[in-house]
Scaffold this active site. Sequence first.
Site, mmCIF file in Angstrom:
data_model
loop_
_atom_site.group_PDB
_atom_site.id
_atom_site.type_symbol
_atom_site.label_atom_id
_atom_site.label_comp_id
_atom_site.label_asym_id
_atom_site.label_seq_id
_atom_site.Cartn_x
_atom_site.Cartn_y
_atom_site.Cartn_z
ATOM 1 C CD GLU A 27 -3.022 -0.785 0.020
ATOM 2 O OE1 GLU A 27 -3.258 0.381 -0.345
ATOM 3 O OE2 GLU A 27 -3.555 -1.782 -0.486
ATOM 4 C CD GLU A 68 -4.678 3.861 3.610
ATOM 5 O OE1 GLU A 68 -4.978 3.111 2.665
ATOM 6 O OE2 GLU A 68 -4.939 5.074 3.613
ATOM 7 C CD GLU A 75 -8.778 -0.281 -1.295
ATOM 8 O OE1 GLU A 75 -7.590 -0.681 -1.325
ATOM 9 O OE2 GLU A 75 -9.108 0.897 -1.530
#
Length: 121
Positions: A27, A68, A75
């Site tokens: 990420e 986050e 996701e």
Amino acid sequence: MRNQPKYKFFANWGYALAGLAEIWRSERSFRLEIFVFAPLLVSLFFWNFGLVWNLALVFGAIFTLVIECINSSIERVVDLAHPDFHPLAGAAKDTASTAVMLTLSLNFALWVCAICGKIFG
């Protein structure tokens, strides 16, 4: 039945560290947030905002990183459950991204308030 191993304190820390390593590797936004928050949090030693403001700013930064991580988890689960495009999958991802955006906005507001309070207060 849940696919969950028996609770072991040190093993669970290992799982958490593996998750941290995964999000660090995969990420870019997480790495960017770390690179922004680290100098800001180090600067707290020089600003002398006071205990309450320092705690609020540290909490805000950590809260953003937590959100986050949750966003990335959502996701991945959505991609696993529905690899093809689906409007609800997109909405789930967009909503999780909105949570990150809101925490970043919160951080910005906290820093503006703390700095303005220091300058004008």
